[in-house]
Design an enzyme around this catalytic site. Structure first.
Site, PDB file in Angstrom:
ATOM      1  N   GLY A  82     103.978  26.412  25.539  1.00 44.94           N
ATOM      2  CA  GLY A  82     105.230  26.468  24.951  1.00 44.94           C
ATOM      3  C   GLY A  82     106.343  26.178  25.589  1.00 44.94           C
ATOM      4  O   GLY A  82     107.178  25.800  25.119  1.00 44.94           O
ATOM      5  N   THR A  83     106.477  26.501  27.071  1.00 47.81           N
ATOM      6  CA  THR A  83     107.292  26.232  28.128  1.00 47.81           C
ATOM      7  C   THR A  83     108.287  25.470  28.025  1.00 47.81           C
ATOM      8  O   THR A  83     109.180  24.548  28.332  1.00 47.81           O
ATOM      9  CB  THR A  83     107.321  27.034  29.398  1.00 47.81           C
ATOM     10  OG1 THR A  83     106.938  28.382  29.142  1.00 47.81           O
ATOM     11  CG2 THR A  83     108.618  26.642  30.216  1.00 47.81           C
ATOM     12  N   CYS A 143     105.259  38.026  30.456  1.00 51.39           N
ATOM     13  CA  CYS A 143     105.536  36.958  30.967  1.00 51.39           C
ATOM     14  C   CYS A 143     107.044  37.179  32.233  1.00 51.39           C
ATOM     15  O   CYS A 143     107.349  36.532  32.862  1.00 51.39           O
ATOM     16  CB  CYS A 143     106.500  35.942  30.101  1.00 51.39           C
ATOM     17  SG  CYS A 143     105.225  35.533  29.061  1.00 51.39           S
TER      18      CYS A 143
HETATM   19  N1  PLP Z   1     108.185  31.724  24.266  1.00 46.93           N
HETATM   20  C1  PLP Z   1     107.195  32.548  23.678  1.00 46.93           C
HETATM   21  C2  PLP Z   1     107.825  33.401  22.404  1.00 46.93           C
HETATM   22  C3  PLP Z   1     106.652  33.240  23.974  1.00 46.93           C
HETATM   23  O1  PLP Z   1     105.948  34.422  24.261  1.00 46.93           O
HETATM   24  C4  PLP Z   1     105.349  32.185  25.654  1.00 46.93           C
HETATM   25  C5  PLP Z   1     104.853  33.259  26.414  1.00 46.93           C
HETATM   26  O2  PLP Z   1     104.893  33.996  26.362  1.00 46.93           O
HETATM   27  C6  PLP Z   1     106.199  31.084  25.626  1.00 46.93           C
HETATM   28  C7  PLP Z   1     107.290  30.394  24.579  1.00 46.93           C
HETATM   29  C8  PLP Z   1     105.357  30.087  26.574  1.00 46.93           C
HETATM   30  O3  PLP Z   1     104.482  29.909  26.886  1.00 46.93           O
HETATM   31  P1  PLP Z   1     103.157  29.356  27.499  1.00 46.93           P
HETATM   32  O4  PLP Z   1     103.147  30.766  28.357  1.00 46.93           O
HETATM   33  O5  PLP Z   1     102.694  28.591  26.762  1.00 46.93           O
HETATM   34  O6  PLP Z   1     104.247  28.637  28.908  1.00 46.93           O
END
Ligand code: PLP
Length: 375
Positions: free
Chosen positions: A71-72, A323
């Protein structure tokens, strides 16, 4: 000690079928999917099938799915790749309640001189299309508003927001990390140009995700290198994880309504249980929110202390966003919805998933009662 995992918005358990389907690609079928010899045929085929499966689950064409490291990365790519793709239109609009993957990407482009505006949500966390209409200009290149908030669960009026963006010639991106695999999604019906997803939030492996990019959308690469992913996202493909992601998404997609109903039942049991025991709380996030994600505020209590007491009882929950667990300040989301400080400080997030049971909820309720009204 009992062990209950109720932090499914932070991450989820890896799907058993996904584990089995990934194994061959971690063991014998290790060929580089981009090579021309026959040993690479199977990994290549696996990537093609995974892309098609994912595309089917979100209603797009397979060549609109780009694999990423999660996601990041998908969020970084959408924000930076969009800003760097057009020297004429430089402005971005996002909301105050986005995940830091979006907010810090926006800060990074701001440092390079690209203007970014941040929309305020309503008290239940909704970003209103009329507020977007007030600040959008013909210089706006991208509007990015998340599908569902990771702290309070609010889901956004995406189609209406995307319409406003398009009427000013801007692109629309949504961070759908909390929504994919949990609520039905059709990108064409929503009218979004880009959508971010992360496998570990829907029972897939960690460190893999995808960005949906509508055909014809102009975007600069974020990761430069080889010719993988149609030449715009370089790096040897993580075949096993991509296979695991597709299997997990298909599994969740096939049971999506059943899972929603189950999570709603668990959520109702949690809230009714607390009420029956006389524990007073505020449920944040409004009526349109992710089923099972409960941001609960307890007046004049300490969310951090509740988390640790629950942990000692064998129950994993979260305060604001997972996070962000090192940051004990009131989260940017609770600030943006203007929650009173004496409620904000006493906020926890319980995110119930498809694997939780009514017994789990009963134990959570009993434990909260002991912590919050210890008589
Ligand atoms: N966007 C949202 C809304 C999230 O909740 C998260 C993770 O908690 C992310 C992005 C980041 O995703 P990733 O953990 O795959 O990097």
């Amino acid at each position: 000690m009992i062990s209950i995992y109720a932090d499914n918005a932070a991450t989820t358990a890896l799907d058993e079928t996904a584990i089995e389907m990934m194994k061959p690609y971690l063991q014998n079928i290790y060929g580089n999917a981009s090579q021309a010899y026959s040993f690479s045929r199977e990994p290549k085929k696996a990537l093609k099938e995974a892309r098609a499966t994912i595309a089917e689950c979100i209603g797009c064409s397979p060549d609109e799915i780009y694999f990423t490291s999660g996601g990041t990365e998908s969020d970084n790519w959408a924000i930076k790749g969009s800003a760097f793709a057009d020297i004429e239109k430089r402005a971005t609009i996002t909301s105050q309640i986005e995940h830091h993957a979006i907010l810090n990407s926006c800060k990074a482009i701001e440092r390079l001189g690209y203007p970014v505006a941040y929309l305020y949500p309503t008290a239940d966390g909704t970003v209103l299309p009329e507020e977007l209409e007030k600040i959008i200009t013909d210089q706006t290149r991208l509007v990015s508003v998340m599908f569902a908030n990771n702290e309070i669960g609010t889901t956004q009026p995406l189609s209406a927001l995307a319409k406003v963006a398009h009427s000013h010639g801007a692109l629309f991106h949504t961070d759908a990390v909390q929504a994919v695999g949990h609520i039905p999604i059709n990108v064409y019906d929503l009218g979004v140009d880009m959508l971010s997803a992360s496998a570990h939030k829907f029972n897939g492996p960690k460190g893999v995700g995808f960005l949906y990019i509508k055909n014809g959308t102009k975007i600069a690469p974020l990761i430069n290198g080889g010719a993988q992913e149609a030449g715009i996202r370089a790096g040897t493909e993580n075949v096993a994880s991509i296979v695991g992601m597709a299997v997990a998404l298909r599994e969740n997609h096939e049971h999506i309504q059943e899972n929603i109903a189950h999570k709603k039942t668990l959520e109702n049991a949690l809230l009714t249980g607390l009420t029956n025991f006389g524990v007073s709380y505020v449920l944040n996030g409004g009526n349109d929110k992710l089923p099972g994600l409960c941001s609960l505020s307890f007046k004049d209590k300490d969310g951090e202390a509740i988390l640790h007491r629950m942990d000692l009882m064998g129950i994993s929950i979260s305060t604001g966003s997972a996070c962000d667990s090192v940051n004990t300040e009131i989260s940017h989301v609770l600030k943006a919805i203007r929650l009173d400080e004496n409620l904000a400080k006493g906020t926890i997030r319980i995110s119930l998933g498809k694997n939780n049971t009514l017994d789990d909820v009963d134990t959570i309720v009993q434990s909260l009662r002991k912590i919050l009204s210890p008589i």
